[in-house]
Write a protein that holds these residues in place. Sequence first.
Motif, mmCIF file in Angstrom:
data_model
loop_
_atom_site.group_PDB
_atom_site.id
_atom_site.type_symbol
_atom_site.label_atom_id
_atom_site.label_comp_id
_atom_site.label_asym_id
_atom_site.label_seq_id
_atom_site.Cartn_x
_atom_site.Cartn_y
_atom_site.Cartn_z
ATOM 1 N N GLY A 102 20.134 48.990 11.455
ATOM 2 C CA GLY A 102 18.284 49.451 11.530
ATOM 3 C C GLY A 102 19.007 50.739 11.666
ATOM 4 O O GLY A 102 19.312 51.371 11.013
ATOM 5 N N TRP A 103 17.737 51.991 12.467
ATOM 6 C CA TRP A 103 17.331 53.443 12.157
ATOM 7 C C TRP A 103 18.183 53.918 13.802
ATOM 8 O O TRP A 103 18.328 53.221 14.725
ATOM 9 C CB TRP A 103 16.583 53.975 12.750
ATOM 10 C CG TRP A 103 15.527 53.611 11.345
ATOM 11 C CD1 TRP A 103 15.621 54.466 10.255
ATOM 12 C CD2 TRP A 103 14.636 52.334 10.527
ATOM 13 N NE1 TRP A 103 14.689 54.050 8.961
ATOM 14 C CE2 TRP A 103 14.694 53.070 9.255
ATOM 15 C CE3 TRP A 103 14.912 50.655 10.886
ATOM 16 C CZ2 TRP A 103 13.705 52.023 8.668
ATOM 17 C CZ3 TRP A 103 14.144 49.939 10.150
ATOM 18 C CH2 TRP A 103 13.457 50.474 9.215
ATOM 19 N N VAL A 104 18.581 55.299 13.974
ATOM 20 C CA VAL A 104 19.680 55.441 14.832
ATOM 21 C C VAL A 104 18.131 55.911 16.101
ATOM 22 O O VAL A 104 18.166 57.269 15.398
ATOM 23 C CB VAL A 104 19.871 56.876 14.584
ATOM 24 C CG1 VAL A 104 20.895 57.474 16.472
ATOM 25 C CG2 VAL A 104 21.411 56.078 13.756
ATOM 26 N N ASP A 105 18.170 55.547 17.056
ATOM 27 C CA ASP A 105 16.622 55.921 18.211
ATOM 28 C C ASP A 105 17.460 57.077 19.187
ATOM 29 O O ASP A 105 16.897 57.457 19.326
ATOM 30 C CB ASP A 105 16.535 54.583 19.022
ATOM 31 C CG ASP A 105 15.144 54.743 19.406
ATOM 32 O OD1 ASP A 105 13.947 55.134 18.283
ATOM 33 O OD2 ASP A 105 14.388 54.722 20.787
ATOM 34 N N ALA A 106 18.636 56.976 19.284
ATOM 35 C CA ALA A 106 19.123 57.665 20.786
ATOM 36 C C ALA A 106 21.192 57.710 20.144
ATOM 37 O O ALA A 106 21.415 56.732 20.419
ATOM 38 C CB ALA A 106 18.731 57.661 21.936
ATOM 39 N N VAL A 107 21.611 59.138 20.758
ATOM 40 C CA VAL A 107 22.368 59.326 20.451
ATOM 41 C C VAL A 107 23.066 59.907 21.544
ATOM 42 O O VAL A 107 22.624 61.096 22.168
ATOM 43 C CB VAL A 107 23.324 59.748 19.773
ATOM 44 C CG1 VAL A 107 24.709 60.194 19.679
ATOM 45 C CG2 VAL A 107 22.734 58.924 17.968
ATOM 46 N N ASP A 115 29.177 61.651 14.732
ATOM 47 C CA ASP A 115 28.366 63.021 13.891
ATOM 48 C C ASP A 115 26.832 61.957 13.970
ATOM 49 O O ASP A 115 25.860 62.828 13.417
ATOM 50 C CB ASP A 115 29.407 62.503 13.130
ATOM 51 C CG ASP A 115 30.152 63.567 13.545
ATOM 52 O OD1 ASP A 115 30.733 64.181 14.657
ATOM 53 O OD2 ASP A 115 31.560 62.999 12.987
ATOM 54 N N LEU A 116 26.376 60.749 14.306
ATOM 55 C CA LEU A 116 25.551 60.546 13.915
ATOM 56 C C LEU A 116 23.835 61.360 13.954
ATOM 57 O O LEU A 116 23.630 61.665 14.822
ATOM 58 C CB LEU A 116 25.319 59.314 14.120
ATOM 59 C CG LEU A 116 25.740 58.001 14.357
ATOM 60 C CD1 LEU A 116 25.405 56.458 15.284
ATOM 61 C CD2 LEU A 116 25.618 57.385 12.300
ATOM 62 N N SER A 117 23.059 61.513 12.942
ATOM 63 C CA SER A 117 21.883 61.942 13.690
ATOM 64 C C SER A 117 21.372 60.673 13.588
ATOM 65 O O SER A 117 20.532 60.363 13.138
ATOM 66 C CB SER A 117 21.195 63.265 12.178
ATOM 67 O OG SER A 117 21.187 62.022 11.088
ATOM 68 N N LEU A 118 19.897 61.438 14.624
ATOM 69 C CA LEU A 118 18.652 60.627 14.422
ATOM 70 C C LEU A 118 18.229 59.917 13.588
ATOM 71 O O LEU A 118 17.595 60.909 12.811
ATOM 72 C CB LEU A 118 17.395 61.120 15.906
ATOM 73 C CG LEU A 118 18.152 61.483 17.259
ATOM 74 C CD1 LEU A 118 16.975 62.065 17.339
ATOM 75 C CD2 LEU A 118 18.698 60.725 17.126
ATOM 76 N N ASP A 139 18.152 63.942 7.732
ATOM 77 C CA ASP A 139 17.971 64.887 8.016
ATOM 78 C C ASP A 139 18.004 65.722 9.525
ATOM 79 O O ASP A 139 16.645 64.196 9.857
ATOM 80 C CB ASP A 139 17.249 65.932 7.342
ATOM 81 C CG ASP A 139 18.000 66.228 5.695
ATOM 82 O OD1 ASP A 139 19.286 66.038 5.940
ATOM 83 O OD2 ASP A 139 16.545 66.777 4.504
ATOM 84 N N PRO A 140 17.888 66.438 10.059
ATOM 85 C CA PRO A 140 16.809 66.820 11.076
ATOM 86 C C PRO A 140 15.189 67.102 10.716
ATOM 87 O O PRO A 140 14.595 66.641 10.119
ATOM 88 C CB PRO A 140 16.807 68.714 11.657
ATOM 89 C CG PRO A 140 18.481 68.555 10.367
ATOM 90 C CD PRO A 140 17.922 67.726 9.568
ATOM 91 N N LEU A 141 14.588 66.214 12.044
ATOM 92 C CA LEU A 141 13.727 65.404 12.396
ATOM 93 C C LEU A 141 12.268 66.409 12.215
ATOM 94 O O LEU A 141 12.232 67.268 13.264
ATOM 95 C CB LEU A 141 13.189 64.435 14.028
ATOM 96 C CG LEU A 141 14.469 63.685 13.301
ATOM 97 C CD1 LEU A 141 13.841 62.316 14.484
ATOM 98 C CD2 LEU A 141 13.679 62.016 12.122
ATOM 99 N N PRO A 142 11.045 66.427 11.898
ATOM 100 C CA PRO A 142 10.149 67.219 11.734
ATOM 101 C C PRO A 142 9.369 66.961 12.376
ATOM 102 O O PRO A 142 8.423 67.810 12.798
ATOM 103 C CB PRO A 142 9.662 67.183 9.898
ATOM 104 C CG PRO A 142 9.160 66.056 9.576
ATOM 105 C CD PRO A 142 11.497 65.249 10.209
ATOM 106 N N ILE A 143 9.631 65.571 13.094
ATOM 107 C CA ILE A 143 8.133 65.319 13.928
ATOM 108 C C ILE A 143 8.772 64.683 15.096
ATOM 109 O O ILE A 143 10.197 63.665 15.201
ATOM 110 C CB ILE A 143 6.946 64.744 13.610
ATOM 111 C CG1 ILE A 143 6.929 63.515 13.202
ATOM 112 C CG2 ILE A 143 6.372 65.411 13.244
ATOM 113 C CD1 ILE A 143 6.550 62.300 12.920
ATOM 114 N N ASP A 144 8.810 64.406 16.742
ATOM 115 C CA ASP A 144 8.840 63.650 17.634
ATOM 116 C C ASP A 144 8.557 62.689 17.279
ATOM 117 O O ASP A 144 7.455 62.207 18.007
ATOM 118 C CB ASP A 144 8.856 64.676 18.904
ATOM 119 C CG ASP A 144 9.269 64.038 20.651
ATOM 120 O OD1 ASP A 144 10.157 62.857 19.555
ATOM 121 O OD2 ASP A 144 9.666 64.708 20.796
ATOM 122 N N ILE A 145 9.120 60.982 17.168
ATOM 123 C CA ILE A 145 9.049 59.794 16.861
ATOM 124 C C ILE A 145 8.727 59.241 18.177
ATOM 125 O O ILE A 145 7.828 58.575 18.279
ATOM 126 C CB ILE A 145 9.707 59.668 16.229
ATOM 127 C CG1 ILE A 145 10.132 59.919 15.058
ATOM 128 C CG2 ILE A 145 9.774 57.657 15.779
ATOM 129 C CD1 ILE A 145 11.168 59.123 13.480
#
Length: 461
Positions: free
Chosen positions: A32-37, A73-76, A110-116
Motif C-alpha cells: 500500500g501507501w506510506v501513511d506515516a513514518v 528513508d521512506l517518503s510519505l 516526491d515531497p507532497l504538494p498538499i496535506d493529505i
Amino acid sequence: MAGMPGVDISKRVPIRDLFERGEVGREYVVAGWVDAVRVHGGIVFVVLRDRSGRVQLVVKKNVSREAWQKARDLSLESVVVAKGRLVESKAALGGRELQVTELEVLAEADPLPIDIHEPEKTVLAKRLDWRFLDLRNPRNQLIFLVEAEMARAARQWFIEHGFVEIFTPKIVGSATEGGAEVFTVIYFDKPAYLAQSPQLYKQMGVIAGFEKVFEIGPAFRAEPHHTTRHLTEYTSIDFEMGFIKSYEDVMDVVEGVVKAMIEAAIRKYGDVIREYFPDAWLEPVKEVPRIDIAEVKQLLAKKGKILSPEEDLDTEAERMIGEIVLEEYGSPLVFVKRYPWNARPFYTMPCTCAVEGAQYPECCRDLRPDTPTCSFDLLFRGLEIATGGQRQHNPQCLVEQIKQKGLNPENFKWYIDMFRFGAPPHGGAGIGLERVVMQLLGLKNIREARLVPRDPERLIP
Ligand code: AMO
C-alpha cells in the motif's frame, strides 16, 4: 529488473484482513501507501495504508538491516510491499502490528504538494488540482464509495421494477432543455451540442415501445455561474414511463428510487459516514409530503419571502421550505408540485390539458406564465435534487408550446414526428446524483461530490 527479487506481491492480503481474520504469529504480505513514518533509532514505525485500512509496520535494524534502512528513508505516499509476522500490540492502532522481515519500495514519492491527512488546510481548488492525492484521504474516498453504492441501488431499483436501461446520444443536434446553458461543439462541418439531458431520447424509448426506460449518464450544462451546487458536467439518473394516469405515478417512482439510494448508502456505510461527516443525514426516510407550489409560496410569505405566482423557487426559497417541512413533517424530502408554465420547459404538460374533458389543441393555447403544469421538483434538505413531470404528447400542442417558448419547431421536427404515430401518455424525471450525495453527506460544495469536477475555470486535470 533481473528476476524481481524480494517479497511476492501475489501473496498480498488486504490490510483489514489482518484485524478481522489474521492469525497472530503467522506471516503475511501487505502492500500500500506510506501513511506515516517515525524513526526511533534502531526501530522504524511505518503506517501502511491500502483501500481497506491501515496497519503499523515495525521494522527493526537487528531483524533486517536492509529493510530498516529502506524504511528509514521512506517518503510519505511511497508504495511499499512488506512481509512480516502479525503480533499483538497494545500501543498499535487496532491492537496488532506487523513485525517486518522483508520490505520493498515499489515506487518512491516526491515531497507532497498538499496535506493529505488534513484536507481542510488546503483550499478546495488546490485539492482538486491534486485530486489523485486528495482522494487518498479516506474521508474523501468515502464520498465516491457512497456515490457508487447509490448508483448501484438506483440501477437495481429500476431493473426490479421493469425499467430497461438505455444509452442515448450525448452529441445532439438540438438543445434538449432550451435556454442558453448548452455547449456547442463542431461536428465535422456543422454545429452540434452536448446533451443537457437525455430528455427527448428517453421519451423516444417509451414511444418506441419499451414503455419504461432509465439511463445513468453524463449531462452537460454551460452554467457560467460559480455556485456550490452547479457543475458543468454531472451524472443524471433519468427515467421515463408510459401509460401513466398522472404525474403522481412519476412521483411514486422518484420516491421509490431516492429512498432506495439513501437507504442503501446508510445500510452499507452508515457507521463510517457518521465518523467522517458530522452533518450527514443518517435517519430512515418516511413518506415524502407533496405540496402545491401555490401553498409553498403562502408558507414562504408567512416568513417574509414573497414570490409571484409565475415565479420559480430560488435558492433561498428552497432552503426555507426545506426547514419548514423538516419541522412540520419531520421529512428531509419534499415534493413541490404544479410549477408555473413560466418555470418549465416546452415539453411539459400544462394542467389545462390534463383535466378531465380537456380539448386538444385548445387546452395549450395562450398558456399564461402562471398556468400550473403537471410537474414537480424534489428537494432534499432544502436543495433541488430531482425534476420531473408529465409530458405533452399531443403533436399540435407540442408545436404550440415550442413556439410559446420562443423556439423554432423546425429544429424539433424529428421529435414532434414521434407524437404523430401513437405516443402514450407518459412522464419521467431526472435526478442529479452528485446533489443527492452532497445532501446526504452534508457537503458544502458539489465539487467535492464529483471525481474530477468541471466548472467554468476547471478543465484540467
Ligand atoms: P433539470 O434541468 O431540473 O431537469 O435537471 C434535473 C436534475 O439534475 C440536476 N442538475 C444539476 N446538477 C449539478 N449541476 C448542474 N448544473 C445541474 N443541473 C441540473 C439537479 C436537477 O434536479 N429533463 C429534465 C428532467 C425531467 O423532467 O425528466 C431535467 O433535466 O438535481
